[in-house]
Scaffold this active site. Structure first.
Site, mmCIF file in Angstrom:
data_model
loop_
_atom_site.group_PDB
_atom_site.id
_atom_site.type_symbol
_atom_site.label_atom_id
_atom_site.label_comp_id
_atom_site.label_asym_id
_atom_site.label_seq_id
_atom_site.Cartn_x
_atom_site.Cartn_y
_atom_site.Cartn_z
ATOM 1 N N MET A 29 61.137 -27.315 -22.629
ATOM 2 C CA MET A 29 62.495 -27.170 -22.083
ATOM 3 C C MET A 29 63.485 -27.073 -23.239
ATOM 4 O O MET A 29 64.661 -27.398 -23.099
ATOM 5 C CB MET A 29 62.827 -28.348 -21.165
ATOM 6 C CG MET A 29 61.884 -28.386 -19.960
ATOM 7 S SD MET A 29 62.559 -29.204 -18.518
ATOM 8 C CE MET A 29 62.854 -30.829 -19.159
ATOM 9 N N GLY A 30 63.011 -26.636 -24.398
ATOM 10 C CA GLY A 30 63.883 -26.480 -25.553
ATOM 11 C C GLY A 30 64.225 -27.813 -26.180
ATOM 12 O O GLY A 30 63.465 -28.782 -26.047
ATOM 13 N N HIS A 74 57.242 -31.020 -30.415
ATOM 14 C CA HIS A 74 56.964 -29.636 -30.006
ATOM 15 C C HIS A 74 56.311 -28.860 -31.154
ATOM 16 O O HIS A 74 55.411 -28.045 -30.934
ATOM 17 C CB HIS A 74 58.260 -28.921 -29.611
ATOM 18 C CG HIS A 74 58.976 -29.541 -28.455
ATOM 19 N ND1 HIS A 74 60.182 -30.192 -28.587
ATOM 20 C CD2 HIS A 74 58.661 -29.612 -27.139
ATOM 21 C CE1 HIS A 74 60.581 -30.635 -27.412
ATOM 22 N NE2 HIS A 74 59.683 -30.299 -26.515
ATOM 23 N N ASP A 80 53.666 -36.971 -22.115
ATOM 24 C CA ASP A 80 53.778 -36.789 -20.664
ATOM 25 C C ASP A 80 52.374 -36.794 -20.069
ATOM 26 O O ASP A 80 51.925 -35.808 -19.479
ATOM 27 C CB ASP A 80 54.496 -35.472 -20.361
ATOM 28 C CG ASP A 80 55.909 -35.469 -20.903
ATOM 29 O OD1 ASP A 80 56.690 -36.353 -20.519
ATOM 30 O OD2 ASP A 80 56.230 -34.604 -21.737
HETATM 31 O O1 PAF Z 1 57.210 -31.163 -20.482
HETATM 32 C C1 PAF Z 1 58.171 -30.394 -20.302
HETATM 33 O O2 PAF Z 1 58.998 -30.173 -21.186
HETATM 34 C C2 PAF Z 1 58.335 -29.704 -18.960
HETATM 35 O O3 PAF Z 1 57.981 -30.550 -17.909
HETATM 36 C C3 PAF Z 1 57.587 -28.365 -18.864
HETATM 37 C C4 PAF Z 1 56.073 -28.563 -18.957
HETATM 38 C C5 PAF Z 1 58.042 -27.439 -19.965
HETATM 39 C C6 PAF Z 1 57.876 -27.701 -17.513
HETATM 40 O O4 PAF Z 1 59.234 -27.428 -17.367
#
Ligand code: PAF
Length: 287
Positions: free
Chosen positions: A29-30, A36, A156
């Site tokens: 989600m940026g 990331h 997550d």
């Molecule tokens: O983990 C996240 O950032 C979000 O839940 C995802 C997997 C990009 C879906 O919008």
């Protein structure tokens, strides 16, 4: 390459596939951070081409959640992706992804709804509809990008279990790769939501990783009773902590346990300064 349109991504990926290249997707989600970047690194090591999606997905936020204030840093994200050698950043608008459907109504949008047990436990208890929104967007991204591999963070953990279940149940031809949690030196798990915390809040937030580390160390010293393990958390909590849950469950199925074992994971969700933070740890030594 920054693309906003589904058709642009499809065309490029189709070129790659004709050349026999493998494609990895890192859905985000940026507001990209080192967590990331670790997913991108793994994707680069595994695949010939890497696509990062950068989309704050409206349908996974509840009405009282932080959709409007969620950090949006596309320029900075683009720079980080360029430096990391990402081939495509896909940053669609909500209209491009959903049209009318972004208004959170399953009258007009086909949703992917994972089984009740998976979505109504842990984070799903307080975030009704969250995992339906996640699975719906993730399946859309899989259909748009058609990756061979997709990379998700262990932070997550519930999300990864649910996405794996969806992929398995719906025969989606993508391999799900889970990458370890990235932490600050202090132990705080990296999260885009850490940006909401003051310096003081960040210190208070260390209770989450301290609680989890302590549970793991108690487990490895021989305490197996789940209630006894959970009780060890109290000594780390102050009035700055608004605990949502602390659970020890099976790391593959999320099933509750009375007695912890090497397949257990401890997960925590706690608000600090009103910011909802999550973290988790595998109890087996070395994991
Ligand atoms: O983990 C996240 O950032 C979000 O839940 C995802 C997997 C990009 C879906 O919008």
């Amino acid at each position: 390459m920054l693309f906003h349109k589904i058709e642009e991504v499809r065309a490029k990926v189709s070129d790659w596939k004709k050349q026999g290249l493998t494609v990895g997707l890192v859905p985000t989600m940026g507001a990209l951070h080192a967590g990331h970047l670790s997913l991108i690194k793994k994707a680069k090591e595994t695949c010939d081409k890497v696509v990062v999606s950068d989309f704050v997905n409206p349908i996974q936020f509840g009405p009282s959640e932080d959709f409007d204030k969620y950090p949006r840093t596309l320029n900075a994200d683009e720079k980080l992706c360029d430096e990391a050698g990402v081939d495509i950043i896909f940053a669609p608008s909500a209209d491009e992804m959903y049209g009318e459907g972004q208004r959170l109504s399953n009258d007009i949008l086909t949703y992917v709804c994972p089984p009740f047990f998976y979505v109504n436990t842990l984070c799903g208890k307080s975030r009704t509809g969250h995992f339906d929104g996640v699975c719906t967007v993730v399946l859309k991204l899989f259909n748009i990008v058609q990756p061979d591999y997709a990379f998700f963070g262990q932070k997550d953990a519930q999300q990864v279990i649910i996405v794996r279940k969806m992929v398995n149940d719906l025969n989606v031809p993508v391999k799900i790769v889970q990458c370890p949690i990235v932490r600050e030196d202090s132990g705080l798990a990296l999260s885009s939501r850490n940006k909401y915390l003051t310096d003081e809040g960040k210190k208070d937030a260390l209770a989450l990783s301290s609680i989890l580390n302590n549970i793991k160390s108690c487990y490895n010293k021989g305490i197996k009773d789940v209630n006894a393990l959970k009780e060890t958390a109290y000594s780390f909590l102050t009035d700055k902590h608004d605990m949502e849950y602390l659970e020890i469950v099976d790391k593959n199925t999320l099933e509750d346990k009375k007695t912890a074992d090497d397949d257990s994971i401890a997960l925590i969700a706690c608000r600090v300064e009103g910011v909802r933070l999550i973290d988790n740890i595998y109890l087996k030594e070395g994991e």
